[in-house]
Design a protein around this motif. Structure first.
Motif, PDB file in Angstrom:
ATOM      1  N   ALA A  86       0.870  -1.388  -0.125  1.00 26.01           N
ATOM      2  CA  ALA A  86      -0.107  -0.084   0.188  1.00 26.01           C
ATOM      3  C   ALA A  86       0.943   1.313   0.062  1.00 26.01           C
ATOM      4  CB  ALA A  86      -1.013   0.004   1.402  1.00 26.01           C
ATOM      5  N   PHE A  87       1.783   1.118   0.799  1.00 25.58           N
ATOM      6  CA  PHE A  87       2.890   2.487   0.929  1.00 25.58           C
ATOM      7  C   PHE A  87       3.347   2.658  -0.618  1.00 25.58           C
ATOM      8  CE2 PHE A  87       7.428   3.650   1.185  1.00 25.58           C
ATOM      9  CZ  PHE A  87       7.196   4.904   1.781  1.00 25.58           C
ATOM     10  N   HIS A  88       4.024   1.528  -1.232  1.00 26.26           N
ATOM     11  CA  HIS A  88       4.645   2.064  -2.683  1.00 26.26           C
ATOM     12  C   HIS A  88       3.570   2.294  -3.551  1.00 26.26           C
ATOM     13  CE1 HIS A  88       8.511   0.729  -1.260  1.00 26.26           C
ATOM     14  NE2 HIS A  88       8.031  -0.519  -0.644  1.00 26.26           N
ATOM     15  N   LEU A  89       2.228   1.572  -3.514  1.00 25.21           N
ATOM     16  CA  LEU A  89       1.429   2.166  -4.362  1.00 25.21           C
ATOM     17  C   LEU A  89       0.962   3.649  -4.170  1.00 25.21           C
ATOM     18  CD1 LEU A  89      -1.063  -0.864  -4.250  1.00 25.21           C
ATOM     19  CD2 LEU A  89       0.246  -0.117  -6.235  1.00 25.21           C
ATOM     20  N   GLN A  90       0.816   4.103  -2.926  1.00 29.59           N
ATOM     21  CA  GLN A  90       0.659   5.559  -2.592  1.00 29.59           C
ATOM     22  C   GLN A  90       1.880   6.382  -2.978  1.00 29.59           C
ATOM     23  OE1 GLN A  90       0.958   7.214   1.115  1.00 29.59           O
ATOM     24  NE2 GLN A  90      -1.236   7.839   1.031  1.00 29.59           N
ATOM     25  N   ARG A  91       3.082   6.065  -2.962  1.00 28.04           N
ATOM     26  CA  ARG A  91       4.310   6.734  -3.544  1.00 28.04           C
ATOM     27  C   ARG A  91       4.432   6.785  -5.005  1.00 28.04           C
ATOM     28  NH1 ARG A  91       7.053   9.968  -1.309  1.00 28.04           N
ATOM     29  NH2 ARG A  91       9.136   9.385  -2.264  1.00 28.04           N
ATOM     30  N   ARG A  92       3.916   5.431  -5.721  1.00 33.31           N
ATOM     31  CA  ARG A  92       3.783   5.536  -7.249  1.00 33.31           C
ATOM     32  C   ARG A  92       2.789   6.614  -7.387  1.00 33.31           C
ATOM     33  NH1 ARG A  92       2.675   0.036  -9.750  1.00 33.31           N
ATOM     34  NH2 ARG A  92       4.520  -0.582  -8.283  1.00 33.31           N
ATOM     35  N   ALA A  93       1.681   6.471  -6.756  1.00 28.70           N
ATOM     36  CA  ALA A  93       0.727   7.564  -7.142  1.00 28.70           C
ATOM     37  C   ALA A  93       0.921   9.012  -7.204  1.00 28.70           C
ATOM     38  CB  ALA A  93      -0.773   7.103  -6.565  1.00 28.70           C
ATOM     39  N   ALA A  94       1.621   9.180  -6.113  1.00 29.25           N
ATOM     40  CA  ALA A  94       1.840  10.596  -5.780  1.00 29.25           C
ATOM     41  C   ALA A  94       3.180  11.021  -6.783  1.00 29.25           C
ATOM     42  CB  ALA A  94       2.444  10.665  -4.246  1.00 29.25           C
ATOM     43  N   GLY A  95       4.046  10.074  -7.308  1.00 29.15           N
ATOM     44  CA  GLY A  95       5.008  10.515  -8.186  1.00 29.15           C
ATOM     45  C   GLY A  95       4.336  10.709  -9.575  1.00 29.15           C
ATOM     46  N   HIS A  96       3.280   9.909  -9.814  1.00 31.52           N
ATOM     47  CA  HIS A  96       2.694  10.424 -11.112  1.00 31.52           C
ATOM     48  C   HIS A  96       1.838  11.626 -11.005  1.00 31.52           C
ATOM     49  CE1 HIS A  96      -0.045   9.741 -14.423  1.00 31.52           C
ATOM     50  NE2 HIS A  96      -1.171   9.811 -13.772  1.00 31.52           N
ATOM     51  N   ARG A  97       1.315  11.941  -9.968  1.00 33.80           N
ATOM     52  CA  ARG A  97       0.509  13.124  -9.785  1.00 33.80           C
ATOM     53  C   ARG A  97       1.570  14.295 -10.057  1.00 33.80           C
ATOM     54  NH1 ARG A  97      -2.000  16.991  -6.230  1.00 33.80           N
ATOM     55  NH2 ARG A  97      -4.175  16.803  -6.547  1.00 33.80           N
ATOM     56  N   ALA A  98       2.767  14.110  -9.293  1.00 37.57           N
ATOM     57  CA  ALA A  98       3.512  15.365  -9.403  1.00 37.57           C
ATOM     58  C   ALA A  98       4.144  15.407 -10.891  1.00 37.57           C
ATOM     59  CB  ALA A  98       4.915  15.027  -8.425  1.00 37.57           C
ATOM     60  N   ARG A  99       4.380  14.414 -11.820  1.00 32.82           N
ATOM     61  CA  ARG A  99       4.653  14.582 -13.047  1.00 32.82           C
ATOM     62  C   ARG A  99       3.529  15.034 -13.913  1.00 32.82           C
ATOM     63  NH1 ARG A  99       6.954   9.523 -11.543  1.00 32.82           N
ATOM     64  NH2 ARG A  99       5.138   8.453 -12.563  1.00 32.82           N
ATOM     65  N   VAL A 100       2.439  14.840 -13.577  1.00 36.31           N
ATOM     66  CA  VAL A 100       1.490  15.358 -14.487  1.00 36.31           C
ATOM     67  C   VAL A 100       1.317  16.941 -14.123  1.00 36.31           C
ATOM     68  CG1 VAL A 100      -1.373  15.302 -15.004  1.00 36.31           C
ATOM     69  CG2 VAL A 100       0.199  13.263 -14.897  1.00 36.31           C
ATOM     70  N   LEU A 101       1.088  17.298 -12.896  1.00 39.67           N
ATOM     71  CA  LEU A 101       0.911  18.436 -12.584  1.00 39.67           C
ATOM     72  C   LEU A 101       2.224  19.287 -12.609  1.00 39.67           C
ATOM     73  CD1 LEU A 101      -1.601  17.373 -11.038  1.00 39.67           C
ATOM     74  CD2 LEU A 101      -1.440  18.751  -9.011  1.00 39.67           C
ATOM     75  N   GLY A 102       3.235  18.794 -13.009  1.00 43.34           N
ATOM     76  CA  GLY A 102       4.521  19.462 -13.001  1.00 43.34           C
ATOM     77  C   GLY A 102       4.703  19.938 -14.655  1.00 43.34           C
ATOM     78  N   LYS A 103       3.559  19.392 -15.566  1.00 42.89           N
ATOM     79  CA  LYS A 103       3.778  19.763 -16.806  1.00 42.89           C
ATOM     80  C   LYS A 103       3.284  21.219 -17.121  1.00 42.89           C
ATOM     81  CE  LYS A 103       5.518  16.266 -18.793  1.00 42.89           C
ATOM     82  NZ  LYS A 103       6.024  15.299 -17.373  1.00 42.89           N
ATOM     83  N   LEU A 104       2.506  21.999 -16.162  1.00 41.99           N
ATOM     84  CA  LEU A 104       2.161  23.160 -16.251  1.00 41.99           C
ATOM     85  C   LEU A 104       3.195  24.296 -15.871  1.00 41.99           C
ATOM     86  CD1 LEU A 104      -0.100  24.940 -17.235  1.00 41.99           C
ATOM     87  CD2 LEU A 104      -1.038  25.095 -14.787  1.00 41.99           C
ATOM     88  N   LEU A 105       3.803  25.022 -16.870  1.00 43.71           N
ATOM     89  CA  LEU A 105       4.898  25.793 -16.707  1.00 43.71           C
ATOM     90  C   LEU A 105       4.637  27.207 -16.830  1.00 43.71           C
ATOM     91  CD1 LEU A 105       7.350  23.837 -18.856  1.00 43.71           C
ATOM     92  CD2 LEU A 105       6.592  23.412 -16.583  1.00 43.71           C
ATOM     93  N   VAL A 106       5.112  28.153 -16.218  1.00 45.37           N
ATOM     94  CA  VAL A 106       5.208  29.436 -16.182  1.00 45.37           C
ATOM     95  C   VAL A 106       6.334  30.087 -16.478  1.00 45.37           C
ATOM     96  CG1 VAL A 106       2.962  29.528 -14.662  1.00 45.37           C
ATOM     97  CG2 VAL A 106       5.482  29.595 -13.623  1.00 45.37           C
ATOM     98  N   PRO A 107       6.645  31.578 -16.942  1.00 45.93           N
ATOM     99  CA  PRO A 107       7.693  32.088 -17.272  1.00 45.93           C
ATOM    100  C   PRO A 107       8.196  32.961 -16.267  1.00 45.93           C
ATOM    101  CG  PRO A 107       6.178  33.106 -18.469  1.00 45.93           C
ATOM    102  CD  PRO A 107       5.186  31.996 -17.591  1.00 45.93           C
ATOM    103  N   LEU A 108       9.527  33.208 -15.715  1.00 44.44           N
ATOM    104  CA  LEU A 108      10.126  34.095 -14.955  1.00 44.44           C
ATOM    105  C   LEU A 108      11.027  34.937 -15.863  1.00 44.44           C
ATOM    106  CD1 LEU A 108      10.893  31.993 -11.956  1.00 44.44           C
ATOM    107  CD2 LEU A 108       8.995  33.415 -11.927  1.00 44.44           C
ATOM    108  N   ARG A 109      10.720  36.313 -15.465  1.00 45.51           N
ATOM    109  CA  ARG A 109      11.958  37.122 -16.246  1.00 45.51           C
ATOM    110  C   ARG A 109      13.348  37.111 -15.638  1.00 45.51           C
ATOM    111  NH1 ARG A 109       7.753  42.317 -15.743  1.00 45.51           N
ATOM    112  NH2 ARG A 109       6.154  41.692 -17.473  1.00 45.51           N
ATOM    113  N   GLU A 110      13.925  37.656 -15.936  1.00 44.36           N
ATOM    114  CA  GLU A 110      15.508  37.853 -15.339  1.00 44.36           C
ATOM    115  C   GLU A 110      15.534  38.129 -14.001  1.00 44.36           C
ATOM    116  OE1 GLU A 110      19.932  39.643 -16.507  1.00 44.36           O
ATOM    117  OE2 GLU A 110      17.954  40.131 -17.620  1.00 44.36           O
TER     118      GLU A 110
END
Length: 375
Positions: A86-110
């Motif tokens: 159960a722990f490893h399944l939860q970690r895998r799901a959390a990793g997948h969630r982070a990867r998908v949500l991490g695809k929304l990017l924003v720009p920072l100026r210098e």
């Protein structure tokens, strides 16, 4: 230096990629704005396409929440065969969630200005997390940036620590002392007599909170160590805030030189691989830091000195560590247990029956192990 590339119409852009959480460089990037629907954004993100937001900041946050809801709609897996599974399944799901949500990017100026309509001023938060502005603009994950903003707020506000009657101010990437039960154990455990007039070591100090607790208990000198540069800067900042710079020395490494009447360590509790560098305060792969502390402890204790190991037994309840493994490691390191102080956690997770790890969290006990060298 990694750079991301995308095309907007006939124009090709190349900008520096920045990630403190270890997100990989996006292979494909497309521009996105308020016209993009959540379903289409979710499909693209799951396919590995990053979305560089060019619209309104608040719309971007709404889209991120919508992406999270769609990720969470995935039916839960069948009941795990064991708590460890159960722990490893939860970690895998959390990793997948982070990867998908991490695809929304924003720009920072210098200068770390967030280059979106109605965007807040994030320059101070970014400077704290990323360092001084570098040459040229950059692109970051919005999810990570929100974590940076939240960390800045925690750093500004601080965490109240009743054991010292003051606040500790955690920095970005340094584990925050929000679980007060282990601090209470250190605040009430009987000190070795020699510690009052001598030296104590705080191994893996993090924010410096345990060093501050020991100094508050009138230990005359504390040497606090850490291998994380963020933690060293954070601990030094907190000692300045608390007026303890003359009594608490901050240094890099695991053990400092010499011996002490008291050596305290609160290592990461879960012997598992972190999903990102920022999780290293919680996850200790194969218990490496725990074993390094135990194996080196006796060489750094004065005669009659004590080592205090603060640990949770959650790994035992999850099946990540055998029930007798910790005691065996203590004995193998030439140490013996003189006492153990126990307490129950005081965070919200044990009261959440929907948590897949609810049974293990309900049974969890946090302990302070008082150790001495075996003669």
């Amino acid at each position: 230096m990694h750079r991301i590339r995308w095309t907007d119409g006939d124009t090709e852009h190349t900008v520096r990629w920045h990630s403190e959480t270890g997100l990989p460089l996006p292979r494909r990037v497309v521009p996105a704005d308020d016209r993009l629907g959540a379903d289409a954004a979710h499909r693209l993100a799951c396919e590995g396409t990053a979305l560089l937001w060019q619209g309104d900041y608040h719309q971007a946050r709404q889209l991120l929440r919508a992406l999270g809801r769609r990720v969470d709609r995935k039916p839960p897996p069948a009941a795990a065969a064991s708590p460890a599974a159960a722990f490893h399944l939860q970690r895998r799901a959390a990793g997948h969630r982070a990867r998908v949500l991490g695809k929304l990017l924003v720009p920072l100026r210098e200068d770390h200005t967030l280059d979106l309509r109605r965007a807040p001023d994030v320059r101070a938060a970014c400077t704290e997390a990323y360092g001084p502005p570098r040459q040229g603009p950059s692109v970051v994950s919005l999810r990570e940036l929100l974590g940076v903003i939240g960390a800045h707020q925690w750093r500004t506000k601080g965490v109240e620590i009743p054991a010292i009657g003051a606040r500790i101010h955690p920095h970005y990437g340094v584990f925050s002392p929000v679980r007060g039960e282990y601090l209470d154990l250190v605040a009430r455990a009987p000190l070795p007599a020699a510690a009052y007039d001598g030296t104590a070591f705080d191994v893996g100090t993090g924010t410096g909170v345990l060093a501050a607790v020991l100094a508050h208990r009138e230990v005359q000198r504390v040497v606090a160590t850490d291998s994380n540069p963020r933690a060293l800067a954070c601990a030094a900042d907190n000692m300045r805030r608390l007026g303890l710079t003359r009594r608490v020395e901050i240094t890099a490494g695991l053990f400092p030189r010499g011996r002490a009447a008291l050596v305290v360590c609160n290592p990461p509790w879960l012997p598992a691989k972190p999903n990102s560098p920022l999780e290293q305060g919680v996850y200790d792969p194969k218990g490496a830091m725990l074993r390094a502390f135990l194996s080196g402890l006796s060489r750094h204790l004065l005669p009659g000195g004590e080592g205090w190991l603060i640990m949770s037994d959650l790994p035992e309840h999850l099946g990540l560590r055998a029930p007798d493994e910790l005691r065996s490691a203590i004995t193998s390191a030439g140490l013996h247990v003189t006492d153990r102080l126990d307490t129950h956690p005081r965070h919200h997770r044990p009261s959440d029956p929907t948590d897949p790890l609810h049974a293990a969290r309900t049974a969890e006990i946090t302990s302070l192990w008082r150790l001495r060298a075996t003669e």
